[in-house]
Design a protein around this motif. Sequence first.
Motif, PDB file in Angstrom:
ATOM      1  N   UNK A   1       0.836  -1.203   0.000  1.00  0.00           N
ATOM      2  CA  UNK A   1       0.000   0.000   0.000  1.00  0.00           C
ATOM      3  C   UNK A   1       0.867   1.248   0.000  1.00  0.00           C
ATOM      4  N   UNK A   2       1.942   1.213   0.780  1.00  0.00           N
ATOM      5  CA  UNK A   2       2.858   2.353   0.827  1.00  0.00           C
ATOM      6  C   UNK A   2       3.444   2.645  -0.553  1.00  0.00           C
ATOM      7  N   UNK A   3       3.856   1.597  -1.256  1.00  0.00           N
ATOM      8  CA  UNK A   3       4.452   1.778  -2.579  1.00  0.00           C
ATOM      9  C   UNK A   3       3.422   2.242  -3.606  1.00  0.00           C
ATOM     10  N   UNK A   4       2.214   1.727  -3.497  1.00  0.00           N
ATOM     11  CA  UNK A   4       1.188   2.031  -4.501  1.00  0.00           C
ATOM     12  C   UNK A   4       0.588   3.420  -4.313  1.00  0.00           C
ATOM     13  N   UNK A   5       0.397   3.827  -3.063  1.00  0.00           N
ATOM     14  CA  UNK A   5      -0.252   5.108  -2.775  1.00  0.00           C
ATOM     15  C   UNK A   5       0.486   5.834  -1.649  1.00  0.00           C
ATOM     16  N   UNK A   6       1.706   6.244  -1.911  1.00  0.00           N
ATOM     17  CA  UNK A   6       2.515   6.804  -0.813  1.00  0.00           C
ATOM     18  C   UNK A   6       1.915   8.027  -0.152  1.00  0.00           C
ATOM     19  N   UNK A   7       1.357   8.940  -0.923  1.00  0.00           N
ATOM     20  CA  UNK A   7       0.823  10.154  -0.294  1.00  0.00           C
ATOM     21  C   UNK A   7      -0.373   9.824   0.601  1.00  0.00           C
TER      22      UNK A   7
ATOM     23  N   UNK B   1       9.013   7.765  -3.002  1.00  0.00           N
ATOM     24  CA  UNK B   1       8.506   6.400  -2.890  1.00  0.00           C
ATOM     25  C   UNK B   1       7.773   6.049  -4.170  1.00  0.00           C
ATOM     26  N   UNK B   2       8.165   4.956  -4.783  1.00  0.00           N
ATOM     27  CA  UNK B   2       7.514   4.532  -6.017  1.00  0.00           C
ATOM     28  C   UNK B   2       7.157   3.054  -5.911  1.00  0.00           C
ATOM     29  N   UNK B   3       6.228   2.647  -6.764  1.00  0.00           N
ATOM     30  CA  UNK B   3       5.857   1.233  -6.859  1.00  0.00           C
ATOM     31  C   UNK B   3       6.565   0.648  -8.070  1.00  0.00           C
TER      32      UNK B   3
END
Length: 242
Positions: free
Chosen positions: A153-159, A204-206
């Motif tokens: 989730x962090x990688x997919x939607x960091x903001x 942060x990127x996915x």
Amino acid sequence: MNRMIGLWAHPRSRSTVLERVFIERGDFEVFHEPFAHMAFSKDSAIPSDEWDHSLPTTYQGIKEHLLTARERSNVFHKDMCYHCLDDLKIDTHFLAQQDNIFLIREPARSIVSHHRVHPDMPLHAIGHKALYDIFCVVTKLTGKVPYVINADDLAAEPERVIRKLCDHLSIEFLPQAMTWKRECPEQWKTWRSWHVDAENSERIIAPPEQPIDTTLFEQYPKLKVMYEYHRTFYARMNEFCQ
């Protein structure tokens, strides 16, 4: 009183890039895996780089180091529970003095990533079981389920994830902390070879998700054993992800 935030994670969980956000914020003094210094030395088999001899090497010494830092500023420390599990499990006073955040990542991917850096890692170093143990201690201590983030989730939607975390911690979301220069922060130098991707990132990127290379599990049966052991603890904590 100044705040202390403990990010409890397991190896290869994207915890370093989450830590990078707090480095970039500038309103926390950030410590990178200080309890690793009681588990390892520069002569340990685990890969390390520029060893930081300024940190204490005992549980009590490291804890006091963090608490002393909190006297002068807000503190954020990222740690692996397996480094200090036996001491941490019974030190509820220390856990009660901080906001305890937990980060998990699907164990097959974290195991494969871990294997690439340190093929000889032991079962306990995968880290999900130790993380779950402390998750349970904090749950019992506080009477409520701790805050859990899934690394995917962090990688997919960091903001979205960071905004929600900031709301939980009652701290301001700082958009400027979501991007940074490509560099190795001072805190990472002991374990620099573990953080090549994070060092060369700007946010942060996915990354494109590739199928898990199951041939590694066939080639190295111990990896499958590690996965079977740790996936239960991942699944239990994943039920509570924010």
